[in-house]
Design a protein around this motif. Structure first.
Motif, PDB file in Angstrom:
ATOM      1  N   TYR A 132       0.792  -1.343  -0.055  1.00 61.46           N
ATOM      2  CA  TYR A 132       0.079   0.151  -0.087  1.00 61.46           C
ATOM      3  C   TYR A 132       0.813   1.395   0.003  1.00 61.46           C
ATOM      4  N   CYS A 133       2.053   1.096   0.135  1.00 56.29           N
ATOM      5  CA  CYS A 133       2.828   2.131   0.341  1.00 56.29           C
ATOM      6  C   CYS A 133       4.156   2.485  -0.681  1.00 56.29           C
ATOM      7  N   MET A 134       4.923   1.364  -0.747  1.00 56.13           N
ATOM      8  CA  MET A 134       6.148   1.654  -1.509  1.00 56.13           C
ATOM      9  C   MET A 134       6.249   0.938  -3.107  1.00 56.13           C
ATOM     10  N   THR A 330      10.740   6.810   1.220  1.00 56.25           N
ATOM     11  CA  THR A 330      10.190   5.813   2.054  1.00 56.25           C
ATOM     12  C   THR A 330       9.450   6.196   3.191  1.00 56.25           C
ATOM     13  N   GLY A 331       8.427   5.490   3.395  1.00 55.57           N
ATOM     14  CA  GLY A 331       7.374   5.901   4.452  1.00 55.57           C
ATOM     15  C   GLY A 331       7.458   5.392   5.936  1.00 55.57           C
ATOM     16  N   GLN A 332       7.440   3.984   5.956  1.00 54.23           N
ATOM     17  CA  GLN A 332       7.390   3.382   7.455  1.00 54.23           C
ATOM     18  C   GLN A 332       8.710   3.315   7.890  1.00 54.23           C
ATOM     19  N   GLY A 333       8.765   2.978   9.206  1.00 60.26           N
ATOM     20  CA  GLY A 333      10.021   3.038  10.026  1.00 60.26           C
ATOM     21  C   GLY A 333      11.145   2.101   9.213  1.00 60.26           C
ATOM     22  N   GLY A 582      -4.598  11.352   2.860  1.00 59.71           N
ATOM     23  CA  GLY A 582      -3.180  11.144   3.254  1.00 59.71           C
ATOM     24  C   GLY A 582      -3.136  11.382   4.650  1.00 59.71           C
ATOM     25  N   ARG A 583      -2.152  12.241   5.126  1.00 58.58           N
ATOM     26  CA  ARG A 583      -1.731  12.089   6.533  1.00 58.58           C
ATOM     27  C   ARG A 583      -1.821  13.586   7.360  1.00 58.58           C
ATOM     28  N   ILE A 584      -2.113  13.688   8.865  1.00 57.82           N
ATOM     29  CA  ILE A 584      -1.572  14.849   9.247  1.00 57.82           C
ATOM     30  C   ILE A 584      -0.610  14.872  10.279  1.00 57.82           C
ATOM     31  N   TYR A 588      -0.083   8.851  13.136  1.00 56.59           N
ATOM     32  CA  TYR A 588       0.566   7.986  12.450  1.00 56.59           C
ATOM     33  C   TYR A 588      -0.300   6.881  11.933  1.00 56.59           C
ATOM     34  N   GLN A 589      -0.425   6.861  10.704  1.00 59.46           N
ATOM     35  CA  GLN A 589      -1.118   5.590   9.880  1.00 59.46           C
ATOM     36  C   GLN A 589      -2.167   5.315  10.355  1.00 59.46           C
ATOM     37  N   SER A 590      -2.685   4.000  10.882  1.00 57.52           N
ATOM     38  CA  SER A 590      -4.139   3.784  11.005  1.00 57.52           C
ATOM     39  C   SER A 590      -4.503   4.316  12.461  1.00 57.52           C
TER      40      SER A 590
HETATM   41 MO   LIG Z   1       3.589   4.066   4.127  1.00 54.32          MO
END
Ligand SMILES: [Mo]
Ligand SMILES: Nc1nc2c(c(=O)[nH]1)N[C@H]1C(S)=C(S)[C@@H](COP(=O)(O)OP(=O)(O)OC[C@H]3O[C@@H](n4cnc5c(=O)[nH]c(N)nc54)[C@H](O)[C@@H]3O)O[C@H]1N2
Ligand SMILES: Nc1nc2c(c(=O)[nH]1)N[C@H]1C(S)=C(S)[C@@H](COP(=O)(O)OP(=O)(O)OC[C@H]3O[C@@H](n4cnc5c(=O)[nH]c(N)nc54)[C@H](O)[C@@H]3O)O[C@H]1N2
Ligand code: SF4
Length: 710
Positions: A132-134, A330-333, A582-584, A588-590
């Protein structure tokens, strides 16, 4: 007791800011290259979750269809899980058990999860939330460069370049300390151009804003390439010497003249020209970089969109030049490492392809199995979920590190699919919305309670160090896998010591694209992280890629011809408004983690639906009023935030909440044909005013169990 301090990295995003954590859970930012002493609100408050009263501390089991969970001991829980897995496979074959991983898992966990799926379960059904991300950026980079590493250089190079085009990233909210690198470009007189349908905080800091219609990034990329050719900015020497395939790409781009691109994207011809001019000027000076983030990538044509931007960067001759090239944020840790070690449906460790006979042979030898025993490629994340409950679909699902009931597109359908499993097993430190649907919930340790490595957005491998004791009763993901493997007949091969697993990972990755064989935990300690590829303990990791060629069979980068088309779903009379998501900054994420941090929850307690004053007027909506977004798939509710910072034809809603407030009930699961990335960033909705007042979502109201939550 003296206060002990441990140097580690933030649990959340891929910037992996350096921080020190002391034994009293105080966080101090460190001067690490990615953050230089900065942290965002999420990082500052990360330690609050360590002592959270909402931690899960005992395994929970729910009898079929009963409403509440029952606390059980670990032996009972693991026995229930392994029995369920065996039953599913006896009746329906190996693929009846599926595994869903996450890009937040450490390298060791991602590796072990893939090995567990392929050798213990022997299932092909494994994928992860990085789909869903990269996945689109990864697919495009692989086909162009023969390698997929988010940034081809350290962030310090970025700060020193002359021009940046950022397509669909709002780093001022998603990676705040990263802004200093972009601001350095601007403050030295360079260009910072941001393409986003919204005038975000990132755009506010930019030198130019391309306010495109959602889903038209590829048209814009083709238009910029057209201008580069016509206005004479192509580096013909570079194209001839270092690339292949330009002519086919130009044949498509010739159709995308600036006025046509303006009509489709809404970006004025003059702004298009200025953007190309700025990149070319950067190239002649300190350098020029094209970056993508999720705004450009999370589309049904995300792979082609990123390809279009890589084509632009190649035509300008950027990749391999100092402080220049194409990069994806890249998004996640551990979004980077998480996509290298084999939790992807089509992959074996070292970024090897699972259908490559030599790759299978190498990895099978490390794992002590016959290559023919390894399954082939499996379905992608959303397709895996869609198959649940169908004839040959999964009956049992094991989840580590994802709250897929909130974060998957068309999540109403996903929740329904999860409900038709014989057994859903979720490993999580908290009762996420997905865990609340599970038959078995296994409580696991969090970041600072365990050791492991992650690979940040630069491709730098780092150590997360243990700084706190876990609450009694929780186990690490590695201990869970070890226990399950033993119960399923694999007494050896699944140690729970991360260092031992890292050493095996090094061997499994040796000779692969993402080669970690030269990286040791000691080197990470003494060198402040080590870049991959690193093929020898005695040689450095490769911080900068492509200076002497591309890791393709002939050493050349590939132009790939791509053309643009409409989004999977366009607006019409019934659904007249574009929705993008998207994000604020605060969540974080869900939201499983950050909604449980009091200051973050208070700062952003519910989703706000951004809409332009003109749209608000024509919809009869006032600022602060409850609204419902309705699509062909479902509806989600939030509070209207009327703002001139968004295009009048588009609304924006963040995806950090569950239940009625989950925007993914609305989104479109149209998948990219190559990467299988869902189209999170555009669909058609209508806005309805909500007559009844909906209470803010409370995850505790969604389930009941016999323990105490807070
Ligand atoms: Mo992501
Ligand atoms: N605060 C916070 N930070 C995070 C995360 C988080 O959840 N919260 N998650 C982390 C992760 S996993 C990721 S992947 C990254 C994501 O980081 P970003 O990609 O920066 O985040 P998004 O908000 O998803 O999307 C960025 C922007 O894309 C814009 N956009 C929407 N549609 C389009 C379009 O069609 N074209 C273009 N060009 N832009 C569009 C949106 O308006 C938004 O401002 O953030 C990481 N950091
Ligand atoms: N509409 C819309 N939807 C999106 C996106 C979007 O932009 N718009 N973005 C997509 C993107 S880019 C991403 S990355 C996904 C992310 O979406 P998810 O996959 O749902 O990611 P998280 O919310 O981070 O979920 C991680 C879960 O794992 C738990 N966890 C944390 N650490 C560990 C660990 O070490 N072990 C275990 N077992 N569990 C752990 C957390 O408590 C949390 O419940 O969402 C995607 N969904
Ligand atoms: S920017 Fe990312 S890594 Fe840094 S503190 Fe914030 S969430 Fe953590």
């Amino acid at each position: 007791m003296p206060v002990e301090t441990v140097e580690t990295h933030c649990p959340y995003c891929a910037l992996q800011c350096g921080m020190a954590l002391d034994s009293q859970s105080q966080i101090t930012p460190l001067d690490f290259p990615t953050n230089r002493g900065g942290l965002c609100q999420k990082g500052w408050t990360a330690a609050e979750l360590l002592g959270s009263g909402q931690r899960l501390t005992t395994p929970l089991v729910r009898e079929r269809r009963s409403a509440s969970f029952r606390p059980v001991d670990w032996d009972t829980a693991l026995e229930v899980v392994s029995r369920g897995m065996r039953a599913a496979q006896n009746d329906h074959g190996p693929d009846a058990v599926a595994v869903f991983g996450g890009g937040g898992l450490t390298n060791e966990k991602a590796y072990q999860l893939g090995k567990f799926a392929r050798t213990v379960l022997r299932t092909s059904s494994i994928d992860y939330n990085g789909r869903y991300c990269m996945s689109s950026a990864a697919a495009a980079a692989n086909r162009a460069f023969g390698i997929d590493r988010g940034l081809p250089f350290p962030v310090i190079d970025l700060a020193a370049t002359g021009a940046v085009l950022l397509m669909g990233g709002n780093v001022a909210e998603t990676m705040p300390p990263f802004m200093q690198h972009l601001l350095a470009v601007r403050d030295r007189g360079g260009a910072l151009i941001v393409a986003d349908p919204r005038r975000t905080a990132t755009v506010e800091a930019a030198t130019s804003h391309l306010a495109l219609t959602p889903g038209t990034d590829l048209e814009l990329a083709l238009g910029l390439l057209h201008i580069a050719v016509v206005d004479g900015y192509v580096d013909h020497r570079y194209v001839a010497d270092r690339t292949a395939g330009f002519d086919d790409v130009w044949r498509v781009a010739t159709q995308w003249w600036p006025e046509r691109v303006e009509r489709v994207t809404g970006v004025p011809v003059a702004s298009q020209r200025a953007a190309v001019r700025a990149l070319a000027a950067g190239r002649e000076g300190r350098g020029a970089v094209v970056l993508t983030a999720r705004g450009a990538e999370q589309h049904g044509n995300g792979t082609d969109t990123v390809t279009g931007l890589i084509n632009l960067s190649l035509a300008l001759g950027l990749p391999g030049r100092p402080r220049s090239g194409y990069g994806c944020l890249t998004g996640q840790g551990n979004g980077q490492g998480g996509r290298e070690h084999g939790q992807k449906a089509d992959q074996l460790p070292g970024y090897r392809k699972i259908d490559d006979p030599l790759a299978r042979e190498h990895v099978a030898a490390v794992w002590g199995v016959h290559p023919s025993a390894l399954p082939g490629p499996g379905p992608s994340a959303y397709e895996l979920i869609e198959r649940i409950g169908t004839g040959d679909g999964p009956r049992s699902l094991l989840v580590h590190g994802s709250n897929l009931a909130v974060s998957s597109p068309r999540s109403g359908r996903v929740v329904e699919r999860l409900g038709s499993l014989d057994q859903l097993v979720v490993c999580d430190p908290f009762m996420s919305e997905t865990a609340a649907l599970a038959d078995v919930v296994l409580p696991v340790t969090q970041w600072a309670e365990e050791e492991g490595t992650v690979t940040n957005l630069e491709g730098r491998v780092l150590r997360r160090r243990r700084a706190a004791s876990p609450p009694p009763g929780v186990r690490t993901d590695l201990e869970v896998l070890s226990g399950l493997a033993a119960r399923l007949g694999h007494e050896t091969g699944f140690p729970s010591d991360p260092r031992a697993i890292f050493d095996e990972l090094r061997r499994a990755s040796a000779g692969g694209v993402a080669d970690y064989s030269g990286i040791t935990w000691e080197r990470i300690d003494t060198e402040g992280g080590v870049f991959w590829p690193c093929r020898s303990e005695h040689g450095p990791g490769q911080a900068r890629l492509f200076a002497d060629g591309f890791p393709t069979p002939d050493g050349r980068a590939r132009f790939v011809a791509v053309d643009a088309g409409p989004a999977a779903e366009d607006v019409d009379d019934e659904y007249p408004v574009y929705l993008t998501t998207g994000r604020i900054a605060q969540h974080y994420q869900s939201g499983t983690q950050t909604r449980r941090v009091p200051v973050l929850a208070a700062a952003a307690s519910e989703p706000r639906v951004e809409m332009h004053p003109d749209l608000a007027t024509s919809s009869g909506v006032r600022d602060g009023e409850r609204v419902r977004l309705v699509s062909r798939r479902g509806s989600a509710s939030g509070t209207a935030r009327v703002t001139a910072s968004i295009r009048p034809d588009t609304v924006f809603m963040p995806f950090h909440w569950g239940g009625e407030q989950a925007v993914n009930r609305v989104t479109n699961p149209a998948l990219d044909p190559t990467s299988r990335m869902p189209e999170f960033k555009v669909c058609a909705v209508r806005i309805e005013r909500e007559s009844v007042d909906v209470r803010p979502h409370d995850v505790r109201a969604e389930f009941a169990w016999e323990g105490e939550m807070s």
